[in-house]
Design a protein around this motif. Structure first.
Motif, PDB file in Angstrom:
ATOM      1  N   GLY A 252       0.815  -1.212   0.000  1.00  0.00           N
ATOM      2  CA  GLY A 252       0.000   0.000   0.000  1.00  0.00           C
ATOM      3  C   GLY A 252       0.846   1.257   0.000  1.00  0.00           C
ATOM      4  N   LEU A 253       1.903   1.277   0.807  1.00  0.00           N
ATOM      5  CA  LEU A 253       2.760   2.465   0.883  1.00  0.00           C
ATOM      6  C   LEU A 253       3.561   2.647  -0.402  1.00  0.00           C
ATOM      7  CD1 LEU A 253       3.963   2.082   4.565  1.00  0.00           C
ATOM      8  CD2 LEU A 253       2.328   3.755   3.681  1.00  0.00           C
ATOM      9  N   LYS A 254       3.942   1.549  -1.031  1.00  0.00           N
ATOM     10  CA  LYS A 254       4.711   1.643  -2.268  1.00  0.00           C
ATOM     11  C   LYS A 254       3.911   2.335  -3.364  1.00  0.00           C
ATOM     12  CE  LYS A 254       7.805  -1.132  -5.142  1.00  0.00           C
ATOM     13  NZ  LYS A 254       9.006  -0.362  -4.742  1.00  0.00           N
ATOM     14  N   LYS A 255       2.585   2.148  -3.344  1.00  0.00           N
ATOM     15  CA  LYS A 255       1.737   2.802  -4.341  1.00  0.00           C
ATOM     16  C   LYS A 255       1.782   4.325  -4.223  1.00  0.00           C
ATOM     17  CE  LYS A 255      -1.678  -0.949  -4.392  1.00  0.00           C
ATOM     18  NZ  LYS A 255      -3.091  -1.292  -4.106  1.00  0.00           N
ATOM     19  N   GLN A 256       2.119   4.820  -3.037  1.00  0.00           N
ATOM     20  CA  GLN A 256       2.139   6.272  -2.834  1.00  0.00           C
ATOM     21  C   GLN A 256       3.465   6.921  -3.228  1.00  0.00           C
ATOM     22  OE1 GLN A 256       0.638   7.655   1.035  1.00  0.00           O
ATOM     23  NE2 GLN A 256      -0.085   5.592   1.425  1.00  0.00           N
ATOM     24  N   ILE A 257       4.506   6.101  -3.383  1.00  0.00           N
ATOM     25  CA  ILE A 257       5.843   6.679  -3.521  1.00  0.00           C
ATOM     26  C   ILE A 257       5.974   7.538  -4.771  1.00  0.00           C
ATOM     27  CG2 ILE A 257       8.244   6.061  -4.006  1.00  0.00           C
ATOM     28  CD1 ILE A 257       8.053   3.955  -1.828  1.00  0.00           C
ATOM     29  N   TRP A 258       5.454   7.067  -5.910  1.00  0.00           N
ATOM     30  CA  TRP A 258       5.572   7.889  -7.121  1.00  0.00           C
ATOM     31  C   TRP A 258       4.812   9.201  -6.963  1.00  0.00           C
ATOM     32  CZ3 TRP A 258       1.577   9.739  -9.989  1.00  0.00           C
ATOM     33  CH2 TRP A 258       0.338   9.123  -9.851  1.00  0.00           C
ATOM     34  N   MET A 259       3.713   9.160  -6.204  1.00  0.00           N
ATOM     35  CA  MET A 259       2.930  10.373  -5.971  1.00  0.00           C
ATOM     36  C   MET A 259       3.735  11.365  -5.127  1.00  0.00           C
ATOM     37  SD  MET A 259      -0.521   8.226  -5.063  1.00  0.00           S
ATOM     38  CE  MET A 259      -1.587   9.600  -4.664  1.00  0.00           C
ATOM     39  N   LEU A 260       4.333  10.864  -4.050  1.00  0.00           N
ATOM     40  CA  LEU A 260       5.139  11.717  -3.179  1.00  0.00           C
ATOM     41  C   LEU A 260       6.355  12.259  -3.920  1.00  0.00           C
ATOM     42  CD1 LEU A 260       4.953   9.437  -0.030  1.00  0.00           C
ATOM     43  CD2 LEU A 260       4.034  11.765  -0.158  1.00  0.00           C
ATOM     44  N   ALA A 261       6.984  11.428  -4.746  1.00  0.00           N
ATOM     45  CA  ALA A 261       8.166  11.860  -5.490  1.00  0.00           C
ATOM     46  C   ALA A 261       7.814  12.947  -6.497  1.00  0.00           C
ATOM     47  CB  ALA A 261       8.796  10.669  -6.201  1.00  0.00           C
ATOM     48  N   THR A 262       6.661  12.818  -7.137  1.00  0.00           N
ATOM     49  CA  THR A 262       6.219  13.840  -8.095  1.00  0.00           C
ATOM     50  C   THR A 262       5.983  15.171  -7.402  1.00  0.00           C
ATOM     51  OG1 THR A 262       5.134  12.128  -9.417  1.00  0.00           O
ATOM     52  CG2 THR A 262       4.498  14.401  -9.842  1.00  0.00           C
ATOM     53  N   VAL A 263       5.272  15.121  -6.277  1.00  0.00           N
ATOM     54  CA  VAL A 263       4.970  16.351  -5.539  1.00  0.00           C
ATOM     55  C   VAL A 263       6.237  16.970  -4.975  1.00  0.00           C
ATOM     56  CG1 VAL A 263       3.727  17.290  -3.553  1.00  0.00           C
ATOM     57  CG2 VAL A 263       2.611  15.613  -5.025  1.00  0.00           C
ATOM     58  N   SER A 264       7.104  16.132  -4.409  1.00  0.00           N
ATOM     59  CA  SER A 264       8.331  16.631  -3.799  1.00  0.00           C
ATOM     60  C   SER A 264       9.216  17.355  -4.804  1.00  0.00           C
ATOM     61  CB  SER A 264       9.119  15.462  -3.187  1.00  0.00           C
ATOM     62  OG  SER A 264      10.390  15.886  -2.747  1.00  0.00           O
ATOM     63  N   GLY A 265       9.210  16.906  -6.038  1.00  0.00           N
ATOM     64  CA  GLY A 265      10.083  17.495  -7.042  1.00  0.00           C
ATOM     65  C   GLY A 265       9.454  18.595  -7.858  1.00  0.00           C
ATOM     66  N   SER A 266       8.224  18.999  -7.515  1.00  0.00           N
ATOM     67  CA  SER A 266       7.571  19.992  -8.377  1.00  0.00           C
ATOM     68  C   SER A 266       6.857  21.089  -7.608  1.00  0.00           C
ATOM     69  CB  SER A 266       6.583  19.293  -9.320  1.00  0.00           C
ATOM     70  OG  SER A 266       5.669  18.522  -8.581  1.00  0.00           O
ATOM     71  N   VAL A 267       6.015  20.733  -6.650  1.00  0.00           N
ATOM     72  CA  VAL A 267       5.223  21.740  -5.955  1.00  0.00           C
ATOM     73  C   VAL A 267       6.054  22.364  -4.844  1.00  0.00           C
ATOM     74  CG1 VAL A 267       3.149  22.166  -4.606  1.00  0.00           C
ATOM     75  CG2 VAL A 267       3.090  20.519  -6.478  1.00  0.00           C
ATOM     76  N   GLY A 268       6.420  23.615  -5.014  1.00  0.00           N
ATOM     77  CA  GLY A 268       7.158  24.329  -3.986  1.00  0.00           C
ATOM     78  C   GLY A 268       8.590  23.864  -3.812  1.00  0.00           C
ATOM     79  N   ALA A 269       9.104  23.056  -4.735  1.00  0.00           N
ATOM     80  CA  ALA A 269      10.463  22.553  -4.615  1.00  0.00           C
ATOM     81  C   ALA A 269      11.469  23.654  -4.923  1.00  0.00           C
ATOM     82  CB  ALA A 269      10.667  21.378  -5.563  1.00  0.00           C
ATOM     83  N   VAL A 270      12.567  23.628  -4.211  1.00  0.00           N
ATOM     84  CA  VAL A 270      13.634  24.624  -4.416  1.00  0.00           C
ATOM     85  C   VAL A 270      14.961  23.889  -4.531  1.00  0.00           C
ATOM     86  CG1 VAL A 270      12.450  26.480  -3.184  1.00  0.00           C
ATOM     87  CG2 VAL A 270      13.920  24.923  -1.922  1.00  0.00           C
TER      88      VAL A 270
END
Length: 397
Positions: A252-270
């Motif tokens: 279940g947690l593995k399914k979220q990883i691509w989502m978290l990685a996408t957000v981490s690298g785009s929304v508000g990333a510096v």
């Protein structure tokens, strides 16, 4: 699509919307929609109603499902008489959006069935578990039929099966446990058939033996009859009593990883000094802490199985070999991203990967690949350590 909606918590319409958002406004647009789904995943509520006569074992079941002991301040009250005359809520110890409700048995009220149903606001619950000990009563069947009319799932659990078998063993020196269990199942099935509810199953359980009798089957059945989002939440709420539970949590947690990685690298990333890519370290800090909590490796989660089994918590902590049990800060995340254990994809090695709702991403140095690599390694590390704890607690696979 690169992945199905089942594997990403998105239906096909949502996947199309995300792809259109990306084509119109770039990765930031799509990532904002992904963040909305992550918020929904974290905040979706799951309300589980537990019913039964006084003394049937409701409170013990409630405590077992929440992983707490009877002497815990958060435990459901138990006793020989009915201790609640109205729905009483018992939130999960670390998932406040998961709530178990102890409902009074209709035999403890003066209300007819119809009035009882109205007073209990049955519509708010996702499913019902009726705890039985002894014979079926007319009220049990009456309530079950009304619940079915509401389109809600209902499950019967015959509790204290360990005590019943113990008594039978004392009375009969030729006792055969397998045969006695078959007899009890046939009797339950017969009673349900007589009441016109033959489609329902009665699970034979002991709340003190969550890995024995029908308890594993009950857990699996409850999970599989929920939609994807609520199934995920239910699985995360389960106490770690088997390696299979840990395996399912990892999936279940593995399914979220691509989502978290996408957000981490785009929304508000510096951009971060020392890294060739931008990321939101705050998201990664929160993700690691959440993974650790779900897998039962934070301090509070380790204390609960120690209390349940009488094993010193220091013995459980001793089997955990991971730096992820210490303080998780932005500096810690950056250090690991720069290292080779939890991060660090070599830029010399060409890598091809994809975001399911968008398509291919190329380049070993991309934010998505770097942060996804780190979270996958974190999840693998925590899973291995959670497995060690379960083996130390239960002494078995």
């Amino acid at each position: 699509m690169a992945q199905s909606s089942k594997s990403t918590y998105f239906n096909q319409d949502e996947l199309q919307d995300h792809k259109a958002a990306y084509e119109k406004g770039g990765l930031g647009n799509a990532a904002s929609l992904i963040q909305q789904k992550l918020n929904i995943l974290c905040n979706t509520e799951l309300n589980i109603a537990v019913m039964g006569d006084s003394g049937a074992g409701k409170s013990t079941f409630l405590n077992a499902m929440r992983g707490v002991q009877g002497d815990d301040d958060r435990a459901a009250e138990s006793g020989p008489t009915e201790t609640t005359m109205k729905p009483t809520s018992y939130p999960h110890p670390h998932l406040p959006n998961v709530c178990f409700w102890n409902l009074p048995g209709i035999g403890t009220t003066n209300s007819p069935t119809k009035m009882y149903l109205s007073g209990m606001t049955f519509q708010i619950y996702d499913f019902f578990v009726i705890i039985l000990h002894g014979r079926f009563r007319e009220n049990d069947i009456s309530i079950a039929n009304e619940i079915k009319k509401l389109g809600k799932n209902l499950y019967f659990a015959h509790s204290k099966i360990d005590s019943d078998l113990y008594s039978m063993r004392k009375r009969n020196r030729n006792f055969n446990e397998g045969e006695e269990l078959k007899t009890i199942r046939r009797d339950c099935a017969s009673k349900l058939e007589e009441a016109g509810s033959s489609a329902l199953t009665v699970f034979l359980i002991s709340s003190f033996e969550m890995n024995g009798f029908d308890f594993p089957n009950l857990r699996e059945t409850l999970a599989n009859n929920l939609d994807d989002l609520k199934k995920h939440i239910f699985m995360m709420s389960l106490p770690n009593t088997t390696l299979e539970i840990i395996h399912n949590k990892r999936k279940g947690l593995k399914k979220q990883i691509w989502m978290l990685a996408t957000v981490s690298g785009s929304v508000g990333a510096v951009p971060v000094s020392g890294l060739s890519f931008a990321c939101d370290t705050g998201i990664l800090v929160c993700a690691i802490k959440e993974f650790r909590k779900y897998l039962g490796l934070d301090n509070a989660s380790l204390q609960r199985p120690a209390n349940r089994t009488g094993k010193p918590v220091k013995d459980l902590k001793a089997v955990v070999k991971s730096p992820l049990l210490g303080e998780i800060s932005k500096d810690f995340v950056l250090q690991k991203l720069k290292g080779s254990v939890f991060g660090g994809i070599s830029a010399a090695k060409p890598v091809f990967d994809f975001i399911p709702v968008i398509g291919p991403i190329f380049g070993a140095g991309s934010s998505f690949l770097q942060t996804r690599k780190m979270l996958n390694n974190v999840l693998n590390d925590l899973t291995e350590n959670a497995q060690r704890v379960v083996k130390a607690v239960f002494g078995t696979d």
